[in-house]
Design an enzyme around this catalytic site. Structure first.
Site, PDB file in Angstrom:
ATOM      1  N   ASP A 176       0.806  -1.225   0.000  1.00 37.94           N
ATOM      2  CA  ASP A 176       0.000   0.000   0.000  1.00 37.94           C
ATOM      3  C   ASP A 176       0.836   1.271   0.000  1.00 37.94           C
ATOM      4  O   ASP A 176       0.286   2.372   0.029  1.00 37.94           O
ATOM      5  CB  ASP A 176      -0.951   0.004   1.209  1.00 37.94           C
ATOM      6  CG  ASP A 176      -0.212   0.023   2.547  1.00 37.94           C
ATOM      7  OD1 ASP A 176       1.020  -0.152   2.562  1.00 37.94           O
ATOM      8  OD2 ASP A 176      -0.890   0.197   3.591  1.00 37.94           O
ATOM      9  N   GLY A 177       2.179   1.128  -0.010  1.00 39.49           N
ATOM     10  CA  GLY A 177       3.037   2.304   0.000  1.00 39.49           C
ATOM     11  C   GLY A 177       3.255   2.884   1.385  1.00 39.49           C
ATOM     12  O   GLY A 177       4.048   3.821   1.540  1.00 39.49           O
ATOM     13  N   HIS A 186       3.114   0.534   4.480  1.00 40.57           N
ATOM     14  CA  HIS A 186       3.727  -0.510   5.295  1.00 40.57           C
ATOM     15  C   HIS A 186       5.136  -0.872   4.833  1.00 40.57           C
ATOM     16  O   HIS A 186       5.957  -1.319   5.644  1.00 40.57           O
ATOM     17  CB  HIS A 186       2.851  -1.768   5.280  1.00 40.57           C
ATOM     18  CG  HIS A 186       1.655  -1.684   6.171  1.00 40.57           C
ATOM     19  ND1 HIS A 186       0.517  -1.003   5.805  1.00 40.57           N
ATOM     20  CD2 HIS A 186       1.424  -2.184   7.411  1.00 40.57           C
ATOM     21  CE1 HIS A 186      -0.368  -1.092   6.789  1.00 40.57           C
ATOM     22  NE2 HIS A 186       0.151  -1.803   7.767  1.00 40.57           N
ATOM     23  N   ASP A 241      -4.512  -6.787   4.731  1.00 38.45           N
ATOM     24  CA  ASP A 241      -4.560  -6.551   6.187  1.00 38.45           C
ATOM     25  C   ASP A 241      -5.556  -5.433   6.485  1.00 38.45           C
ATOM     26  O   ASP A 241      -5.399  -4.651   7.423  1.00 38.45           O
ATOM     27  CB  ASP A 241      -3.175  -6.211   6.742  1.00 38.45           C
ATOM     28  CG  ASP A 241      -3.087  -6.302   8.263  1.00 38.45           C
ATOM     29  OD1 ASP A 241      -3.970  -6.932   8.869  1.00 38.45           O
ATOM     30  OD2 ASP A 241      -2.154  -5.721   8.839  1.00 38.45           O
ATOM     31  N   ALA A 261      -2.624   0.393  12.278  1.00 37.50           N
ATOM     32  CA  ALA A 261      -3.645  -0.608  12.595  1.00 37.50           C
ATOM     33  C   ALA A 261      -4.198  -1.209  11.309  1.00 37.50           C
ATOM     34  O   ALA A 261      -5.278  -0.849  10.839  1.00 37.50           O
ATOM     35  CB  ALA A 261      -4.759   0.023  13.426  1.00 37.50           C
TER      36      ALA A 261
END
Length: 403
Positions: free
Chosen positions: A261-262, A264, A287, A325
């Site tokens: 996602d850039g 994580h 996730d 999160a």
């Protein structure tokens, strides 16, 4: 071609033939391919010059300028569309399922969050029913058997050591639908629990761990086969103390989850993982938590509250405040990023988002690739790799404009 959401419907009653598109076949991308499906199954998938011509009565759809890939398979997702799999509420779970389905995820495991064992057992009962009726492909328990030193967004006060009796309680609560469990193998009972899971046919995943290199290798030898969101919630790679990352990357028995996602992972780290593990050992995951597909704001994640700002989810209060999160990612965006940012080929991205995870969780015989006889699980993307169509088991979930 604008995206039109149609919701889930019955399979198309006559044979549908998709022509003109580039098609990601197991043998490679066909620049002009043909995919036909009838009922829930693919009946033909080939390069245009090797396929039978459409028959009278077929519904022929010209997708020239588009790309057709297999439906995505997400083995680690906590929710979406405002719904959470930890809610133990059927309608809320279905909201999450349909949110990701409309973004191309035609198969998924529902991931739980650390909680009281009795609460997790109640959640498992709901998720097992959804699996039994075909809406899910199983359950992934993430926690509570994880390290307090690497708990991330999990509530520290609810963590516990992986006592095999407790592990068995959750597996039994899932009524045969448990597919994966994340645990920290260095904790007391960790190796015994890895062996228990392997013997029960449940994937033992190493994650949220403070394990050493040697202890990680022990867990792999005991039967662990997955690295839960590699790099995240584990010690960083060190030149004197390599930790779990080196052990997980180097072992051919391990499939590594990556959150593309850039946020994580830096692109260079993702490239490193892909190069070291190889295209057949990577599974892109979301996730995602309940905010996936939603606006910024406050959302529940198990017993915690998460604030989403600029699309990034973080724990809003308590001892883990500020921790990332999960994500708000959907796999169509991960696929597009793989091609436009990470420089992966279509074939590599398809393996990471479809073939590898399908094979890992035991559904590769029916989905994960575009082949005759498999489920008609398809994603249609435009020239910019934006999603414009989704077929799940022969039914249009999202119809391209004009279809």
């Amino acid at each position: 071609m604008p995206l039109q959401q149609s919701g889930d419907s019955a399979p198309t009653p006559r044979r549908t033939v998709l022509t003109g598109a580039r098609v990601a076949l197991p043998s490679g991308v066909a620049d002009a391919g043909l995919v036909a499906f009838e009922g829930t199954r693919i009946t033909d998938a080939a390069r245009a010059d090797g396929a039978a011509a459409p028959a009278p009565g077929d519904q022929v759809i010209d997708l020239t300028g588009h790309l057709v890939v297999p439906g995505f398979v997400d083995i680690h997702v906590h929710g979406g569309g405002g719904g959470s799999f930890s809610s133990a509420d059927t309608e809320e779970c279905l909201t999450a399922i349909h949110t990701h389905r409309r973004r191309g995820t035609t198969s998924l495991l529902a991931s739980t969050v650390t909680g009281d064992l009795d609460d997790l057992a109640r959640q498992a009962a709901v998720l097992a029913e959804l699996t039994e009726q075909g809406d899910l492909d199983g359950i992934h328990f993430e926690g509570p058997f994880i390290s307090p030193h690497r708990c991330g967004a999990h509530q520290p006060g609810l963590l516990r050591d992986p006592d095999p009796a407790d592990v068995r309680k959750l597996v039994d609560a899932a009524r045969g639908t448990a597919r994966m469990m994340t645990l920290a193998p260095e904790l007391p009972g960790g190796l015994e629990s890895v062996r228990l899971l392997a013997d029960a046919g449940v994937i033992a995943a190493i994650g949220h761990t403070d394990s050493t290199y040697d202890a990680t290798r022990e867990a792999i030898d005991a039967g662990a086969t997955v690295a839960t969101h590699l790099f995240n919630a584990m010690p960083p790679l060190g030149h004197r103390a390599p930790g779990p990352i080196a052990a997980l990357l180097e072992d051919e028995r391990i499939t590594v989850e990556l959150i593309n996602d850039g946020t994580h992972l830096h692109p260079a780290v993702l490239e490193l993982a892909f190069r070291e593990a190889g295209a057949d050992r990577v599974a892109f995951i979301t996730d995602a938590m309940g905010a996936a597909g939603m606006e910024d704001g406050m959302y529940p994640l198990g017993p915690m509250t998460v604030e989403v700002k600029d699309g990034v989810a973080r724990i809003s209060e308590g001892p883990t405040a500020g921790s990332i999160a999960g994500s708000t990612l959907t796999l169509d965006l991960a696929f597009k990023r793989a091609l436009t940012v990470d420089g992966l080929t279509v074939d590599q991205a398809v393996r990471a988002l479809s073939g590898n995870p399908a094979r890992l969780i035991g559904i590769g015989d029916r989905t994960g690739s575009i082949e005759a006889g498999k489920d008609a699980d398809l994603v249609v993307l435009d020239a910019s790799y934006d999603l414009v169509g989704v077929v799940r088991r022969g039914a249009w979930v999202v119809r391209p404009s004009g279809v």
